[in-house]
Design a protein around this motif. Structure first.
Motif, PDB file in Angstrom:
ATOM      1  N   ASP A  81      50.129 -37.953  45.019  1.00  0.00           N
ATOM      2  CA  ASP A  81      50.745 -39.210  45.477  1.00  0.00           C
ATOM      3  C   ASP A  81      51.262 -40.051  44.314  1.00  0.00           C
ATOM      4  N   THR A  82      50.780 -39.778  43.090  1.00  0.00           N
ATOM      5  CA  THR A  82      51.075 -40.649  41.941  1.00  0.00           C
ATOM      6  C   THR A  82      51.618 -39.874  40.740  1.00  0.00           C
ATOM      7  N   HIS A 112      49.101 -39.288  37.948  1.00  0.00           N
ATOM      8  CA  HIS A 112      48.605 -40.368  37.094  1.00  0.00           C
ATOM      9  C   HIS A 112      47.198 -40.829  37.445  1.00  0.00           C
ATOM     10  N   VAL A 144      43.985 -42.077  47.523  1.00  0.00           N
ATOM     11  CA  VAL A 144      45.214 -41.627  46.870  1.00  0.00           C
ATOM     12  C   VAL A 144      44.829 -40.472  45.944  1.00  0.00           C
ATOM     13  N   VAL A 176      57.193 -42.817  43.634  1.00  0.00           N
ATOM     14  CA  VAL A 176      55.908 -42.917  44.325  1.00  0.00           C
ATOM     15  C   VAL A 176      56.140 -43.700  45.609  1.00  0.00           C
TER      16      VAL A 176
END
Length: 154
Positions: free
Chosen positions: A33-34, A37, A29, A5
């Motif tokens: 981007d994660t 998650h 976000v 990340v």
């Protein structure tokens, strides 16, 4: 092996902006981007602004944090008059909605876990609401179901 990340640093007001009806969403976000998650969006809601129908998510938790103004949040059988600093966690399968019933703009942080591609729901919603049109109910329900959102009939 997945890529790490990367850092994201945004100043106030920065992020991809989207208008849904008479509310504004700023993506801080997104799931991409994660690794899916979580997603975090800022929602600026005008008085009487666009608010979702009572609905549930089967695959994600949703969290609300009021930054400015007053936001009425319904979660399950509770109705919370959220003022700055108020936080609400909405577990999966829990009916919820929110609205700005005040006289000033309200600003709300909304987090989704896991995020998946939740931003695409809002992009689709913006398209359905463009030019002030009332969305076709069937098209709206199909969009909702595509992105883990189901209306709750009262």
């Amino acid at each position: 092996m997945s890529l790490p990340v990367k850092e994201i640093v945004l100043a106030p007001g920065e992020g991809n902006h989207l208008t849904t009806g008479n509310s504004e969403i700023i993506f801080k976000v997104v799931g991409a981007d994660t690794h899916g998650h979580l997603g975090l969006f800022e929602n600026i809601i005008q008085p009487g602004g666009t608010s979702p129908v009572l609905h549930i998510h089967r695959q994600m938790e949703e969290m609300f944090y009021v930054l400015e103004g007053k936001v009425e949040i319904q979660v399950g059988n509770q109705i919370v008059q959220g003022q700055p600093g108020a936080f609400v966690l909405v577990p999966r399968n829990t009916p919820h909605t929110f609205a700005n019933r005040g006289t000033q703009d309200a600003k709300l942080l909304i987090m989704f876990c896991p995020a998946g591609e939740r931003e695409k729901y809002f992009e689709g919603l913006a398209e359905l609401l463009k030019d002030g049109q009332t969305p076709d109910r069937d098209a709206l329900i199909e969009l909702m179901r595509q992105f883990d959102q189901e209306p709750v009939e009262i």
